[in-house]
Design a protein around this motif. Structure first.
Motif, mmCIF file in Angstrom:
data_model
loop_
_atom_site.group_PDB
_atom_site.id
_atom_site.type_symbol
_atom_site.label_atom_id
_atom_site.label_comp_id
_atom_site.label_asym_id
_atom_site.label_seq_id
_atom_site.Cartn_x
_atom_site.Cartn_y
_atom_site.Cartn_z
ATOM 1 N N HIS A 223 -2.406 -3.379 -6.154
ATOM 2 C CA HIS A 223 -1.195 -3.924 -5.541
ATOM 3 C C HIS A 223 -1.117 -3.504 -4.074
ATOM 4 O O HIS A 223 -1.716 -2.511 -3.662
ATOM 5 C CB HIS A 223 0.048 -3.409 -6.268
ATOM 6 N N ALA A 224 -0.339 -4.271 -3.287
ATOM 7 C CA ALA A 224 -0.158 -3.988 -1.855
ATOM 8 C C ALA A 224 -1.508 -3.755 -1.196
ATOM 9 O O ALA A 224 -1.738 -2.766 -0.504
ATOM 10 C CB ALA A 224 0.755 -2.777 -1.662
ATOM 11 N N ALA A 225 -2.412 -4.698 -1.403
ATOM 12 C CA ALA A 225 -3.807 -4.509 -1.014
ATOM 13 C C ALA A 225 -4.039 -4.497 0.487
ATOM 14 O O ALA A 225 -5.131 -4.156 0.938
ATOM 15 C CB ALA A 225 -4.667 -5.589 -1.660
ATOM 16 N N ALA A 226 -3.028 -4.859 1.283
ATOM 17 C CA ALA A 226 -3.168 -4.791 2.733
ATOM 18 C C ALA A 226 -2.581 -3.513 3.299
ATOM 19 O O ALA A 226 -2.604 -3.299 4.505
ATOM 20 C CB ALA A 226 -2.513 -5.999 3.396
ATOM 21 N N GLY A 227 -2.057 -2.653 2.437
ATOM 22 C CA GLY A 227 -1.465 -1.397 2.876
ATOM 23 C C GLY A 227 -2.498 -0.298 3.025
ATOM 24 O O GLY A 227 -3.701 -0.508 2.854
ATOM 25 N N ILE B 121 -6.048 0.274 10.989
ATOM 26 C CA ILE B 121 -4.961 0.966 11.683
ATOM 27 C C ILE B 121 -3.983 -0.080 12.207
ATOM 28 O O ILE B 121 -4.336 -0.951 13.004
ATOM 29 C CB ILE B 121 -5.502 1.849 12.814
ATOM 30 N N GLY B 122 -2.748 0.009 11.734
ATOM 31 C CA GLY B 122 -1.751 -1.004 12.054
ATOM 32 C C GLY B 122 -1.012 -0.770 13.354
ATOM 33 O O GLY B 122 -0.357 -1.680 13.871
ATOM 34 N N GLY B 123 -1.095 0.446 13.900
ATOM 35 C CA GLY B 123 -0.414 0.727 15.160
ATOM 36 C C GLY B 123 -0.390 2.213 15.449
ATOM 37 O O GLY B 123 -0.420 3.030 14.531
ATOM 38 N N VAL B 124 -0.354 2.556 16.741
ATOM 39 C CA VAL B 124 -0.300 3.945 17.190
ATOM 40 C C VAL B 124 0.893 4.071 18.135
ATOM 41 O O VAL B 124 1.011 3.313 19.101
ATOM 42 C CB VAL B 124 -1.599 4.364 17.906
ATOM 43 N N TYR B 125 1.773 5.055 17.874
ATOM 44 C CA TYR B 125 3.029 5.171 18.609
ATOM 45 C C TYR B 125 3.258 6.614 19.046
ATOM 46 O O TYR B 125 2.794 7.554 18.386
ATOM 47 C CB TYR B 125 4.198 4.726 17.715
ATOM 48 N N PRO B 126 4.009 6.829 20.141
ATOM 49 C CA PRO B 126 4.322 8.199 20.563
ATOM 50 C C PRO B 126 5.282 8.880 19.595
ATOM 51 O O PRO B 126 6.004 8.204 18.834
ATOM 52 C CB PRO B 126 4.958 7.999 21.945
ATOM 53 N N LEU B 127 5.315 10.208 19.636
ATOM 54 C CA LEU B 127 6.208 10.968 18.750
ATOM 55 C C LEU B 127 7.657 10.495 18.852
ATOM 56 O O LEU B 127 8.379 10.435 17.854
ATOM 57 C CB LEU B 127 6.154 12.459 19.107
ATOM 58 N N GLU B 128 8.077 10.159 20.073
ATOM 59 C CA GLU B 128 9.471 9.766 20.296
ATOM 60 C C GLU B 128 9.860 8.506 19.523
ATOM 61 O O GLU B 128 11.054 8.219 19.355
ATOM 62 C CB GLU B 128 9.719 9.546 21.795
ATOM 63 N N GLN B 129 8.892 7.736 19.062
ATOM 64 C CA GLN B 129 9.184 6.509 18.332
ATOM 65 C C GLN B 129 9.018 6.671 16.814
ATOM 66 O O GLN B 129 8.886 5.695 16.088
ATOM 67 C CB GLN B 129 8.294 5.377 18.841
ATOM 68 N N THR C 114 3.985 -4.475 8.085
ATOM 69 C CA THR C 114 2.774 -4.029 8.752
ATOM 70 C C THR C 114 1.597 -4.053 7.796
ATOM 71 O O THR C 114 1.770 -4.093 6.578
ATOM 72 C CB THR C 114 2.943 -2.588 9.277
ATOM 73 N N SER C 115 0.406 -4.028 8.346
ATOM 74 C CA SER C 115 -0.818 -3.917 7.571
ATOM 75 C C SER C 115 -1.561 -2.669 8.029
ATOM 76 O O SER C 115 -1.618 -2.390 9.224
ATOM 77 C CB SER C 115 -1.721 -5.146 7.764
ATOM 78 N N GLY C 116 -2.121 -1.941 7.076
ATOM 79 C CA GLY C 116 -2.906 -0.782 7.425
ATOM 80 C C GLY C 116 -2.057 0.430 7.760
ATOM 81 O O GLY C 116 -0.863 0.509 7.462
ATOM 82 N N LYS C 117 -2.673 1.386 8.421
ATOM 83 C CA LYS C 117 -2.103 2.711 8.651
ATOM 84 C C LYS C 117 -1.355 2.787 9.969
ATOM 85 O O LYS C 117 -1.841 2.327 11.005
ATOM 86 C CB LYS C 117 -3.240 3.730 8.654
ATOM 87 N N LEU C 118 -0.168 3.420 9.946
ATOM 88 C CA LEU C 118 0.601 3.680 11.154
ATOM 89 C C LEU C 118 0.405 5.129 11.563
ATOM 90 O O LEU C 118 0.443 6.029 10.712
ATOM 91 C CB LEU C 118 2.076 3.379 10.927
ATOM 92 N N LEU C 119 0.214 5.353 12.860
ATOM 93 C CA LEU C 119 -0.060 6.688 13.380
ATOM 94 C C LEU C 119 0.886 7.053 14.495
ATOM 95 O O LEU C 119 1.386 6.177 15.216
ATOM 96 C CB LEU C 119 -1.495 6.767 13.929
#
Length: 324
Positions: free
Chosen positions: A146-150, A295-303, A316-321
């Motif tokens: 399930h949720a195979a794009a996660g 990897i679905g996105g990379v964001y600063p700590l403040e976000q 989103t798809s994939g991993k958020l960092l």
């Protein structure tokens, strides 16, 4: 240094950036300067006060950190300053610097960067051990993801094939996400937002059902997934993203010798040999290019609060960092 913490349970808005003194390692601990930090559903459950185990306040979430070792404690035996490493910890990862027991630290192979490494431990180890250790996947069997794009799903599709699955059936909510699952190796994809999605799974298996199913939604999805099991099928529960509690009459399991198995990654972490060996394998597969990380996105700590909103919005798809 900066950290992200919450002092009360609630929505993403309770996450606040705070300045604190940089810690120094003692004993067998090392100080890692974080270059990438993984964000997970467990972090949102911690924030809302509904995690599997109690969450003390104030709390700094974050269980995956990759970066460079800057200092080591006097009793450290295996790690040296300057090494590029990844670590899986119980909490405290949303920070510029993190103190970690050296026994939780694994050096990175050449060619694997911090973002790849931080995207791997929770989802990679979960997919690995759900399939292999708990699901007991055997050569030639059929797997339902399930949720195979996660985060877990994209890796579970690939690892199921690596571990010998004949057929991988992947569910996802959009055609874009289903196309991603097919590209990663899924043989059949299904839209789980349709009421008859379980019928499509049974049709894909000629009415037999699946041998191993990964389930993390709860509620109606749990019962529908159970109905998709083949005789001697194993359903591994590793979450309840819907927030719905599920009732089950265990007598249902008897007719086809079904098994329902729980999976909680911290239990794997407590078995150091099992944890370290499997994480090294995963890193090696990333290094050789046979395991793809999404990897679905990379964001600063403040976000961090916005990242939690994105994660829980399931858009989103994939991993958020996070990247300090």
């Amino acid at each position: 240094m900066r950290i992200v913490q919450f002092t009360e349970y609630g929505g993403p808005g309770v996450l606040k950036v705070k300045e604190i003194e940089r810690p120094s390692p003692s004993g067998r601990h090392v100080l890692i300067e974080a270059e990438a930090i993984g964000v997970n559903y467990a972090d949102t459950a911690r924030r809302e006060g509904r995690y599997v185990v109690p969450t003390p306040l104030p709390f700094v979430p974050g269980t995956e950190v990759a970066g460079v070792v800057r200092e080591v404690g006097p009793n450290v035996q295996t790690i040296r300053p300057g090494q590029r490493v990844v670590a899986l910890i119980e909490a405290g990862g949303y920070a510029e610097y993190v103190v970690v027991d050296e026994r939780a630290v694994v050096p990175l192979p050449d060619g694997v960067d911090a973002r790849q490494a931080a995207a791997l431990p929770v989802q990679g180890l979960s997919a690995y051990h759900i399939l292999k250790t708990m699901g007991r996947l055997e050569e030639g069997e059929t797997v339902l993801v399930h949720a195979a794009a996660g985060g877990v799903g994209t890796l579970a599709v690939q690892l199921a094939k690596r571990f010998g699955a004949k057929t991988v059936i992947a569910t996802a909510s959009t055609e874009e996400k289903r196309a991603l699952a097919r590209r990663l190796g899924a043989d059949v994809t299904v839209d789980y937002t349709k009421n008859d999605w379980s019928k499509a799974v049974m049709e894909a298996t000629q009415g037999r059902g699946v041998d191993v199913a990964l389930e993390m939604a709860g509620g109606d999805i749990f019962h529908q997934t159970l109905d998709c099991l083949a005789p001697f099928g194993r359903l591994v529960v590793y979450g309840a993203a819907s927030g719905e509690m599920t009732r089950l009459n265990p007598v249902r399991l008897m007719a086809k010798n079904w098994s329902i198995i729980g999976f909680f990654l911290p239990q794997i972490m407590r078995k150091r040999a099992l944890y370290e060996q499997s994480l090294r394998e995963l890193l090696d597969w990333v290094q050789e290019g046979s395991l793809e990380l999404t990897i679905g996105g990379v964001y600063p700590l403040e976000q961090a609060a916005m990242v939690h909103e994105l994660l829980q919005g399931r858009k989103t798809s994939g991993k958020l960092l996070l990247a300090p």
